[in-house]
Design an enzyme around this catalytic site. Structure first.
Site, PDB file in Angstrom:
ATOM      1  N   HIS A 188      58.799 150.027  38.233  1.00  0.00           N
ATOM      2  CA  HIS A 188      58.535 148.865  37.378  1.00  0.00           C
ATOM      3  C   HIS A 188      59.407 148.883  36.132  1.00  0.00           C
ATOM      4  O   HIS A 188      59.948 147.854  35.720  1.00  0.00           O
ATOM      5  CB  HIS A 188      57.053 148.815  36.978  1.00  0.00           C
ATOM      6  CG  HIS A 188      56.191 148.099  37.962  1.00  0.00           C
ATOM      7  ND1 HIS A 188      55.724 148.698  39.108  1.00  0.00           N
ATOM      8  CD2 HIS A 188      55.734 146.816  37.994  1.00  0.00           C
ATOM      9  CE1 HIS A 188      54.995 147.822  39.787  1.00  0.00           C
ATOM     10  NE2 HIS A 188      54.988 146.670  39.137  1.00  0.00           N
ATOM     11  N   LYS A 241      44.147 149.703  41.947  1.00  0.00           N
ATOM     12  CA  LYS A 241      42.730 149.991  41.679  1.00  0.00           C
ATOM     13  C   LYS A 241      42.557 150.123  40.182  1.00  0.00           C
ATOM     14  O   LYS A 241      43.474 150.527  39.474  1.00  0.00           O
ATOM     15  CB  LYS A 241      42.285 151.269  42.401  1.00  0.00           C
ATOM     16  CG  LYS A 241      43.149 152.488  42.075  1.00  0.00           C
ATOM     17  CD  LYS A 241      42.352 153.687  41.694  1.00  0.00           C
ATOM     18  CE  LYS A 241      43.231 154.902  41.464  1.00  0.00           C
ATOM     19  NZ  LYS A 241      42.702 155.800  40.448  1.00  0.00           N
TER      20      LYS A 241
END
Lengths: 185, 280
Positions: free
Chosen positions: A38, A103
């Site tokens: 990222h 999550k």
């Protein structure tokens, strides 16, 4: 509980049709990326570079799998905690990403971007990494192979079990699920 | 003085790194199954069933239960009448970690420097805690520790006036703040007492203790039971989707402390609460 079958890539319209709490079996192809990948994507974007894969309608899975054993497509591959990608996700949503799988909680900035552009946050079962790996039928490297487990791969998935945690209206299963359980006591 | 070969330590650590990541300890798998059977909330029960299915697949296929095969925490109890020969203790342990993670297809999750962040490529170094104990044996505990739960851990240096009530509130609050992030159902390791550094180690030891072993002190055993009830009353549930099973156990370890101190540490482990011990 009814289960929705969804095929990735996911259009904005399909992303907007999903609701927090929906059980989804995801098929099609998705991309892996976590912390280091990222950071590189956003650095590349800041310099005006094009994304190394089709970001429009894409689903990114926050995962760093274990090495594949001989004869296996991929190693164990459960979700990592998503908030570490919160600094990067709004820009990727703006660029066209419609789905994230991970999550744990997300920031308000991420939720605001999801509402503005139409995107959905899926939860996969943290720690169910051996089970999830069975639903991944192909794994092809895309870029950043020097990052090892953090490289970007294109995964082909068949009936990958996920749950819609936050939808494009901002509904959040982490809040509603706990409230409903406690109200039912 | 009994001699223990460094190579035998390496072999044992290699084997334990692999087995710990593939087979969940019996105490943890039994507790997850019991929680599944007693979980009243249907969605939560379904999630726990998937965790059981996952642990079965991992064991049968010899693959890691979780992709985060952790930073390797190693606790050593070295008998004062034992002598490691043929190499250093720390080197022997790290060589075992290196071989286990490379040969066992485990993920390499360690960066050499916390800010410059280059992966060491073999999951070394381990974090090693050594204690000298009576006897001539060497007991080694290998606990691969995932980051999702480690990152949700907290420490507080309370004044003694906070007392039992303040300590309990800090534990429950820590679990509430963590919410879905550490992969519930979790194991809550609590350290109370000592110093700033000591209390963190106590919490780590608590989290490595089997979930079916209660504190030997009835006062703290009762506190463990009360805190487990309070944590499970939060309703976070498996994966944070709501339900009764937020924690599998609360384990407390304590130490004497200063007249002005009340340190508390909460180390959280996920449901893949790996720990394996061997005695050489």
């Amino acid at each position: 509980m009814s289960v929705k079958n969804v095929t990735a890539p996911i259009t904005r319209d399909v992303a907007r049709s999903l609701r927090a709490g929906d059980a989804v079996l995801l098929s099609g192809y998705i991309y892996t990326a976590r912390d280091a990948a990222h950071a590189r994507l956003i650095e590349l974007d800041a310099k005006g570079g094009a994304m190394p894969f089709e970001i429009k309608d894409s689903v990114i899975y926050y995962v760093g799998p274990t090495p594949a054993k001989p004869g296996h497509v991929i190693g164990s591959a459960g979700p990592t905690t998503s908030y570490r990608m919160d600094a990067y996700a709004p820009r990727l949503i703006e660029l066209g990403m419609t789905g994230m799988i991970g999550k744990g909680k997300r920031s308000q900035e991420v939720v605001d971007s999801m509402k503005k552009y139409g995107a959905v946050y899926f939860g996969a079962i943290g720690g169910a990494a051996a089970l999830i790996a069975k639903r991944i039928t192909a794994c092809e490297p895309v870029c950043y192979e020097d990052l090892g487990a953090e490289a970007i791969n294109r995964l082909t998935v068949k009936d990958f079990p996920v749950t819609v945690v936050i939808d494009s209206l901002g509904n959040n299963l982490y809040e509603t699920g706990v409230k409903e359980y406690l109200a039912g006591l | 003085m009994r001699e223990i070969q460094a190579s035998s330590i390496t072999d044992k650590v290699r084997e334990m790194c692999i087995s710990a990541n593939v087979v969940l300890p019996g105490d943890v798998s039994a507790r997850i199954k019991a929680c599944h059977d007693s979980e009243p909330w249907p969605g939560a029960k379904d999630t726990l069933a998937k965790l059981i299915e996952n642990m079965n697949i991992a064991r049968e296929d010899s693959v890691p239960i979780c992709q985060d095969t952790g930073l390797t925490w190693v606790g050593v109890e070295l008998g004062q009448d034992a002598h490691v020969v043929g190499g250093g203790l720390y080197d022997a342990i790290n060589e075992g970690v290196r071989r286990g993670y490379v040969e066992g297809y485990l993920r390499k999750s360690v960066v050499a420097d916390p800010l410059r962040r280059k992966n060491t490529g073999d999951n070394t170094p381990a974090v090693i805690s050594v204690e000298i104990v009576p006897g001539d044996k060497l007991a080694i505990t290998v606990g691969p520790k995932g980051a999702g739960s480690e990152n949700m851990s907290r420490i507080a240096m309370f004044p003694p006036s906070k007392g039992e009530k303040g300590v309990k509130e800090f534990v429950v609050e820590s679990v509430a703040i963590a919410g879905p992030n550490p992969c519930p159902p979790i194991v809550v390791g609590v350290g109370i007492g000592g110093t700033f550094d000591k209390v963190a180690l106590l919490a780590k030891k608590a989290v490595m203790r089997p979930v079916d072993v209660r504190s030997g002190d009835p006062y703290y055993a009762a506190m463990e039971a009360e805190l487990l009830d309070r944590v499970n009353a939060l309703g976070i549930g498996p994966q944070g989707f709501g339900g009764k099973t937020t924690a599998l156990a609360v384990n407390i370890e304590t130490w004497p402390t200063h007249i002005a101190c009340l340190p508390v540490a909460v180390n959280i482990n996920c449901h893949v609460a790996r720990h394996v011990t061997a005695v050489l």
